[in-house]
Design a protein around this motif. Structure first.
Motif, PDB file in Angstrom:
ATOM      1  N   TYR A   1       6.013 -30.905 -35.756  1.00  0.00           N
ATOM      2  CA  TYR A   1       4.992 -31.123 -36.776  1.00  0.00           C
ATOM      3  C   TYR A   1       4.899 -29.939 -37.738  1.00  0.00           C
ATOM      4  O   TYR A   1       4.626 -30.124 -38.931  1.00  0.00           O
ATOM      5  CB  TYR A   1       3.643 -31.409 -36.122  1.00  0.00           C
ATOM      6  CG  TYR A   1       3.538 -32.832 -35.636  1.00  0.00           C
ATOM      7  CD1 TYR A   1       3.072 -33.841 -36.481  1.00  0.00           C
ATOM      8  CD2 TYR A   1       3.945 -33.194 -34.357  1.00  0.00           C
ATOM      9  CE1 TYR A   1       3.002 -35.163 -36.059  1.00  0.00           C
ATOM     10  CE2 TYR A   1       3.876 -34.511 -33.923  1.00  0.00           C
ATOM     11  CZ  TYR A   1       3.403 -35.490 -34.782  1.00  0.00           C
ATOM     12  OH  TYR A   1       3.346 -36.802 -34.367  1.00  0.00           O
ATOM     13  N   ARG A   2       5.154 -28.730 -37.256  1.00  0.00           N
ATOM     14  CA  ARG A   2       5.175 -27.576 -38.162  1.00  0.00           C
ATOM     15  C   ARG A   2       6.305 -27.728 -39.174  1.00  0.00           C
ATOM     16  O   ARG A   2       6.117 -27.480 -40.381  1.00  0.00           O
ATOM     17  CB  ARG A   2       5.375 -26.293 -37.357  1.00  0.00           C
ATOM     18  CG  ARG A   2       5.717 -25.057 -38.194  1.00  0.00           C
ATOM     19  CD  ARG A   2       5.942 -23.848 -37.287  1.00  0.00           C
ATOM     20  NE  ARG A   2       6.458 -22.714 -38.018  1.00  0.00           N
ATOM     21  CZ  ARG A   2       7.751 -22.417 -38.119  1.00  0.00           C
ATOM     22  NH1 ARG A   2       8.655 -23.202 -37.562  1.00  0.00           N
ATOM     23  NH2 ARG A   2       8.141 -21.350 -38.780  1.00  0.00           N
ATOM     24  N   SER A   3       7.478 -28.158 -38.714  1.00  0.00           N
ATOM     25  CA  SER A   3       8.607 -28.341 -39.631  1.00  0.00           C
ATOM     26  C   SER A   3       8.329 -29.452 -40.632  1.00  0.00           C
ATOM     27  O   SER A   3       8.677 -29.338 -41.813  1.00  0.00           O
ATOM     28  CB  SER A   3       9.877 -28.655 -38.831  1.00  0.00           C
ATOM     29  OG  SER A   3      10.265 -27.556 -38.036  1.00  0.00           O
ATOM     30  N   ALA A   4       7.702 -30.524 -40.154  1.00  0.00           N
ATOM     31  CA  ALA A   4       7.403 -31.642 -41.053  1.00  0.00           C
ATOM     32  C   ALA A   4       6.411 -31.225 -42.137  1.00  0.00           C
ATOM     33  O   ALA A   4       6.545 -31.620 -43.302  1.00  0.00           O
ATOM     34  CB  ALA A   4       6.842 -32.812 -40.248  1.00  0.00           C
ATOM     35  N   GLU A   5       5.434 -30.404 -41.781  1.00  0.00           N
ATOM     36  CA  GLU A   5       4.442 -29.956 -42.758  1.00  0.00           C
ATOM     37  C   GLU A   5       5.048 -29.018 -43.793  1.00  0.00           C
ATOM     38  O   GLU A   5       4.597 -28.969 -44.940  1.00  0.00           O
ATOM     39  CB  GLU A   5       3.293 -29.247 -42.032  1.00  0.00           C
ATOM     40  CG  GLU A   5       2.418 -30.175 -41.198  1.00  0.00           C
ATOM     41  CD  GLU A   5       1.443 -29.409 -40.336  1.00  0.00           C
ATOM     42  OE1 GLU A   5       1.446 -28.154 -40.403  1.00  0.00           O
ATOM     43  OE2 GLU A   5       0.681 -30.046 -39.591  1.00  0.00           O
ATOM     44  N   GLN A   6       6.061 -28.250 -43.393  1.00  0.00           N
ATOM     45  CA  GLN A   6       6.647 -27.246 -44.283  1.00  0.00           C
ATOM     46  C   GLN A   6       8.089 -27.582 -44.646  1.00  0.00           C
ATOM     47  O   GLN A   6       8.883 -26.694 -44.948  1.00  0.00           O
ATOM     48  CB  GLN A   6       6.628 -25.872 -43.587  1.00  0.00           C
ATOM     49  CG  GLN A   6       5.265 -25.420 -43.130  1.00  0.00           C
ATOM     50  CD  GLN A   6       5.338 -24.110 -42.367  1.00  0.00           C
ATOM     51  OE1 GLN A   6       6.379 -23.741 -41.842  1.00  0.00           O
ATOM     52  NE2 GLN A   6       4.236 -23.404 -42.324  1.00  0.00           N
ATOM     53  N   LEU A   7       8.420 -28.853 -44.649  1.00  0.00           N
ATOM     54  CA  LEU A   7       9.819 -29.241 -44.774  1.00  0.00           C
ATOM     55  C   LEU A   7      10.445 -28.734 -46.064  1.00  0.00           C
ATOM     56  O   LEU A   7      11.590 -28.244 -46.064  1.00  0.00           O
ATOM     57  CB  LEU A   7       9.937 -30.762 -44.684  1.00  0.00           C
ATOM     58  CG  LEU A   7      11.291 -31.324 -44.247  1.00  0.00           C
ATOM     59  CD1 LEU A   7      11.780 -30.636 -42.983  1.00  0.00           C
ATOM     60  CD2 LEU A   7      11.182 -32.815 -44.024  1.00  0.00           C
ATOM     61  N   ASP A   8       9.728 -28.828 -47.159  1.00  0.00           N
ATOM     62  CA  ASP A   8      10.256 -28.361 -48.442  1.00  0.00           C
ATOM     63  C   ASP A   8      10.598 -26.876 -48.365  1.00  0.00           C
ATOM     64  O   ASP A   8      11.681 -26.440 -48.783  1.00  0.00           O
ATOM     65  CB  ASP A   8       9.209 -28.621 -49.531  1.00  0.00           C
ATOM     66  CG  ASP A   8       9.793 -28.467 -50.924  1.00  0.00           C
ATOM     67  OD1 ASP A   8      11.004 -28.673 -51.093  1.00  0.00           O
ATOM     68  OD2 ASP A   8       9.024 -28.135 -51.852  1.00  0.00           O
ATOM     69  N   LEU A   9       9.686 -26.089 -47.825  1.00  0.00           N
ATOM     70  CA  LEU A   9       9.916 -24.651 -47.678  1.00  0.00           C
ATOM     71  C   LEU A   9      11.025 -24.370 -46.674  1.00  0.00           C
ATOM     72  O   LEU A   9      11.885 -23.523 -46.911  1.00  0.00           O
ATOM     73  CB  LEU A   9       8.611 -23.968 -47.232  1.00  0.00           C
ATOM     74  CG  LEU A   9       8.708 -22.481 -46.868  1.00  0.00           C
ATOM     75  CD1 LEU A   9       9.171 -21.664 -48.055  1.00  0.00           C
ATOM     76  CD2 LEU A   9       7.358 -21.986 -46.360  1.00  0.00           C
ATOM     77  N   GLN A  10      11.026 -25.079 -45.556  1.00  0.00           N
ATOM     78  CA  GLN A  10      12.042 -24.853 -44.525  1.00  0.00           C
ATOM     79  C   GLN A  10      13.444 -25.064 -45.087  1.00  0.00           C
ATOM     80  O   GLN A  10      14.356 -24.277 -44.829  1.00  0.00           O
ATOM     81  CB  GLN A  10      11.809 -25.819 -43.358  1.00  0.00           C
ATOM     82  CG  GLN A  10      10.523 -25.590 -42.602  1.00  0.00           C
ATOM     83  CD  GLN A  10      10.723 -24.809 -41.320  1.00  0.00           C
ATOM     84  OE1 GLN A  10      11.830 -24.388 -41.016  1.00  0.00           O
ATOM     85  NE2 GLN A  10       9.666 -24.617 -40.577  1.00  0.00           N
ATOM     86  N   LEU A  11      13.624 -26.131 -45.849  1.00  0.00           N
ATOM     87  CA  LEU A  11      14.955 -26.430 -46.389  1.00  0.00           C
ATOM     88  C   LEU A  11      15.356 -25.424 -47.458  1.00  0.00           C
ATOM     89  O   LEU A  11      16.516 -25.017 -47.542  1.00  0.00           O
ATOM     90  CB  LEU A  11      14.982 -27.851 -46.954  1.00  0.00           C
ATOM     91  CG  LEU A  11      14.794 -28.976 -45.932  1.00  0.00           C
ATOM     92  CD1 LEU A  11      14.713 -30.326 -46.646  1.00  0.00           C
ATOM     93  CD2 LEU A  11      15.922 -28.981 -44.918  1.00  0.00           C
ATOM     94  N   ALA A  12      14.394 -25.008 -48.285  1.00  0.00           N
ATOM     95  CA  ALA A  12      14.708 -24.076 -49.366  1.00  0.00           C
ATOM     96  C   ALA A  12      15.033 -22.684 -48.846  1.00  0.00           C
ATOM     97  O   ALA A  12      15.850 -21.966 -49.436  1.00  0.00           O
ATOM     98  CB  ALA A  12      13.539 -24.012 -50.347  1.00  0.00           C
ATOM     99  N   ALA A  13      14.383 -22.290 -47.740  1.00  0.00           N
ATOM    100  CA  ALA A  13      14.527 -20.920 -47.249  1.00  0.00           C
ATOM    101  C   ALA A  13      15.552 -20.780 -46.153  1.00  0.00           C
ATOM    102  O   ALA A  13      15.822 -19.666 -45.705  1.00  0.00           O
ATOM    103  CB  ALA A  13      13.172 -20.425 -46.724  1.00  0.00           C
ATOM    104  N   GLN A  14      16.141 -21.875 -45.706  1.00  0.00           N
ATOM    105  CA  GLN A  14      17.068 -21.799 -44.583  1.00  0.00           C
ATOM    106  C   GLN A  14      18.254 -20.904 -44.928  1.00  0.00           C
ATOM    107  O   GLN A  14      18.906 -21.090 -45.955  1.00  0.00           O
ATOM    108  CB  GLN A  14      17.563 -23.202 -44.228  1.00  0.00           C
ATOM    109  CG  GLN A  14      18.001 -23.347 -42.793  1.00  0.00           C
ATOM    110  CD  GLN A  14      18.187 -24.804 -42.419  1.00  0.00           C
ATOM    111  OE1 GLN A  14      18.967 -25.502 -43.050  1.00  0.00           O
ATOM    112  NE2 GLN A  14      17.488 -25.258 -41.403  1.00  0.00           N
TER     113      GLN A  14
END
Length: 227
Positions: free
Chosen positions: A133-146
């Motif tokens: 659920y943390r990843s789902a909430e921040q998915l845009d940021l997670q993908l951009a910062a990976q």
């Protein structure tokens, strides 16, 4: 023929893990180059920049976070942002690290079942659900910062999550290669996969949550909790 020969050979014991056996290393989370102790004014400036970047993400998504936009939102010069974070990826990673520290605090010292006090199997289930659920909430940021693939698994936040899962697995299935099992379990929670399954395949998070619980049960040869 080679497959038959391989399968008939005796299986060697699992190699000794090079990873730590406890969770003390999890407290070392942070990006390479982070200052160990910032002056009070520098810490305030850093917090203000991260807050400004968080607002921009909430309003415009990760694509709206540029060094110039963050500087303008925080009312500082662009050079200040570059000096503090290096580049845009460094800024996004700092935002993710801030969130990762919160998750780390929850599973190291928060209430059970995510935190200490619950059986390791329950903690492993709760950890996966929390990370999902943390990843789902921040998915845009997670993908951009990976980070790029060559650096992704060596990043401190990734190593912290892997170590935690490995420690729990060693309590549940001590005779397994828990180092590799931890990597396999965390692959299910990869942000790119979550994006594909939820955004491109339309699979609801509730199904992914049930899938995680089922996967843990199968990997650990335990019974899933009653529905």
């Amino acid at each position: 023929m080679l497959y038959a020969v391989f399968m008939s050979a005796s299986v060697p014991p699992f190699p000794a893990s090079q990873e730590p056996t406890g969770e003390a290393e999890l407290l070392q989370l942070g990006s390479v180059g982070d200052e160990p102790c910032l002056r009070a004014d520098a810490a305030r400036n850093r917090a203000a920049l991260l807050e400004a970047a968080s607002r921009l993400i909430a309003e415009h998504g990760a694509a709206g976070v540029t060094m110039e936009a963050v500087a303008a939102a925080a009312n500082v010069g662009k050079g200040t942002v570059f000096r503090r974070f290096g580049d845009r990826t460094g800024l996004l990673m700092a935002l993710l690290d801030h969130s990762a520290r919160k998750l780390q605090a929850d599973f190291l010292g928060g209430p059970p079942p995510l935190g200490p006090g619950a059986p390791p199997l329950e903690r492993l289930r709760a950890f996966g659900v929390a990370l999902l659920y943390r990843s789902a909430e921040q998915l845009d940021l997670q993908l951009a910062a990976q980070p790029e693939p060559a650096r992704r698994y060596a990043h401190p936040s990734t190593r912290a999550l892997t170590t935690h899962v490995m420690v729990l697995l060693r309590q549940i299935v001590p005779d397994a290669d828990c180092e590799l099992l931890a990597q396999a379990l965390l692959g299910y929670l990869d942000p790119a996969l979550i994006h594909h399954l939820t955004s491109q395949r339309g699979i609801p998070l509730e199904r992914l949550e049930r899938g995680w619980v089922d996967l843990v049960a199968r990997v650990t040869s335990t019974e899933p909790p009653p529905c």
